[in-house]
Design a protein around this motif. Structure first.
Motif, PDB file in Angstrom:
ATOM      1  N   TYR A 137      10.350   7.836  -1.792  1.00 50.19           N
ATOM      2  CA  TYR A 137      10.308   6.470  -2.306  1.00 50.19           C
ATOM      3  C   TYR A 137      11.592   6.132  -3.044  1.00 50.19           C
ATOM      4  O   TYR A 137      12.197   6.987  -3.694  1.00 50.19           O
ATOM      5  CB  TYR A 137       9.105   6.287  -3.255  1.00 50.19           C
ATOM      6  CG  TYR A 137       7.787   6.558  -2.586  1.00 50.19           C
ATOM      7  CD1 TYR A 137       7.131   5.567  -1.852  1.00 50.19           C
ATOM      8  CD2 TYR A 137       7.199   7.820  -2.661  1.00 50.19           C
ATOM      9  CE1 TYR A 137       5.934   5.828  -1.211  1.00 50.19           C
ATOM     10  CE2 TYR A 137       6.000   8.090  -2.024  1.00 50.19           C
ATOM     11  CZ  TYR A 137       5.370   7.090  -1.307  1.00 50.19           C
ATOM     12  OH  TYR A 137       4.190   7.347  -0.662  1.00 50.19           O
ATOM     13  N   GLN A 166       2.894   6.138  -4.943  1.00 53.09           N
ATOM     14  CA  GLN A 166       3.887   5.301  -5.615  1.00 53.09           C
ATOM     15  C   GLN A 166       3.663   5.250  -7.120  1.00 53.09           C
ATOM     16  O   GLN A 166       4.615   5.130  -7.893  1.00 53.09           O
ATOM     17  CB  GLN A 166       3.858   3.880  -5.037  1.00 53.09           C
ATOM     18  CG  GLN A 166       4.319   3.772  -3.599  1.00 53.09           C
ATOM     19  CD  GLN A 166       3.185   3.945  -2.605  1.00 53.09           C
ATOM     20  OE1 GLN A 166       2.181   4.602  -2.884  1.00 53.09           O
ATOM     21  NE2 GLN A 166       3.334   3.356  -1.427  1.00 53.09           N
ATOM     22  N   SER A 191      -0.082  -0.794  -2.855  1.00 54.56           N
ATOM     23  CA  SER A 191       1.249  -0.711  -2.253  1.00 54.56           C
ATOM     24  C   SER A 191       1.499  -1.770  -1.180  1.00 54.56           C
ATOM     25  O   SER A 191       2.635  -2.191  -0.982  1.00 54.56           O
ATOM     26  CB  SER A 191       1.470   0.681  -1.665  1.00 54.56           C
ATOM     27  OG  SER A 191       0.527   0.956  -0.644  1.00 54.56           O
ATOM     28  N   ALA A 209       8.433   2.808   0.066  1.00 52.83           N
ATOM     29  CA  ALA A 209       8.632   3.955   0.945  1.00 52.83           C
ATOM     30  C   ALA A 209       9.979   3.828   1.643  1.00 52.83           C
ATOM     31  O   ALA A 209      10.466   2.724   1.901  1.00 52.83           O
ATOM     32  CB  ALA A 209       7.506   4.023   1.972  1.00 52.83           C
TER      33      ALA A 209
END
Length: 355
Positions: A137, A166, A191, A209
């Motif tokens: 990420y 995340q 996300s 990502a």
């Protein structure tokens, strides 16, 4: 660690709002449904069957169709069971809800969803581990932002999904930068809402990502959006399953047969980046070849540890970090690992892919 909530509310209320009231209530009221006898390491006591019984089937998560494509392109042997459905599902909260609904038997996630499931009272266990050594990420800023380092996150609105990888990447980055939860504003999102939140200015920063970054920068880089690179990783790429599924000897045997194929598929993808770029990123995700190559350069070499000791330590650190912030209760994660499956992935791959 400060106990003030991200938006002026108790963090456990924050959890409920994030995952959905119905899921939270179901988890807290029906927590024992998947429990089973366990040994000292938390694994079910029944040994794995040497052969998958005829007629066995599994419902397996395959986000964006990646699992099927890996198996197809790698030309691996036919699985000794039926995959009754491949579900296009990846986000941790969605996986947990699918587990509850009994519409999913096996999923591929990072380390935080099993912790989240345990906090909700849903019994599930980790059955395979791939170690990731490089960040998956990057932190992306909204267009026109003046943020250039993690230290600049102070006082800003940060997209935060506590039930997904995340979320823990963000918490670890804040910790490394010496920032407390009171120093920032955590905005509860999942996300799949991050890109929209960045585009609209709802948040200043969101962890994206690696696969999302090229397209985002292509659209907004000229408008002042940028990425901030850190060395923070989410160590675990794992397979996990509900305890009720693992209690079924036939399904447990099928999972044991699937794990080597999963590991070999990841190795094949790593060793054939040009084919994967064309067949997955370009053909199915509509990225340019240049974008696909950029993503592949950031990819992690798959590493399958014969021992899960490092993974358990990492998972415990993650759970402790969440507990320090009041997001979950302090817990021992050792019960999250079903050691009957330990080493199956490592045994299936060449030595260079064994951690």
């Amino acid at each position: 660690m400060p106990s003030a909530s991200p938006s002026g509310v108790d963090r456990r209320v924050f959890l409920t709002s994030l995952l959905g009231a119905s899921a939270a209530v179901a988890g807290l009221s029906g927590c024992a449904g998947g429990s089973a006898a366990a040994d000292t390491k938390g694994a079910a006591t029944a040994p794995l069957a040497a052969k998958v019984p005829a007629g066995t089937s599994l419902k397996i998560a395959s986000y964006l169709g990646q699992q099927q494509l890996q198996l197809k392109l790698a030309k691996l042997p036919k699985l000794p069971f039926t995959v009754s459905s491949w579900l296009n599902i990846g986000a941790g909260p969605d996986v947990i809800n699918a587990f509850r609904a009994k519409s999913l038997d096996l999923a591929n996630n990072a380390g935080i969803p099993p912790i989240q499931a345990q906090f909700q009272g849903f019994a599930a266990k980790i059955v395979a581990i791939d170690i990731t050594r490089k960040p998956n990420y990057l932190f992306a800023t909204k267009p026109g932002s003046d943020i250039r380092t993690v230290a600049d996150f102070k006082g800003r609105k940060l997209a935060f999904s506590q039930g997904q990888a995340q979320g823990v990447v963000l918490l670890r980055a804040l910790k490394e930068a010496g920032l407390s939860y009171d120093d920032v504003r955590l905005v509860p999102l999942t996300s799949n809402q991050f890109l929209t939140a960045l585009q609209s200015g709802q948040v200043d920063v969101a962890p994206l990502a690696n696969t999302q970054v090229p397209a985002y920068l292509q659209q907004y880089g000229s408008k002042g959006a940028r990425t901030i690179t850190t060395d923070v990783v989410d160590l675990l790429n794992l397979l996990w399953a509900p305890q009720a599924v693992l209690d079924d000897p036939a399904k447990a045997a099928a999972i044991a047969a699937y794990i080597p194929q999963w590991a070999k598929g990841l190795v094949w993808q790593w060793e054939h980046p040009d084919v994967w770029n064309e067949e997955f990123y370009v053909r199915t995700q509509n990225l340019t070849l240049a974008q696909a190559r950029g993503i592949t350069k950031l990819a992690n070499k798959p590493l399958f540890p014969p021992s899960w000791d490092e993974a358990i330590k990492w998972e415990q650190e993650t759970a402790d970090l969440l507990a320090q912030g009041g997001f979950v209760k302090k817990t021992d994660v050792s019960s999250l690992f079903d050691h009957r499956f330990e080493g199956l992935a490592a045994q299936a791959v060449p030595e260079e892919y064994r951690k």
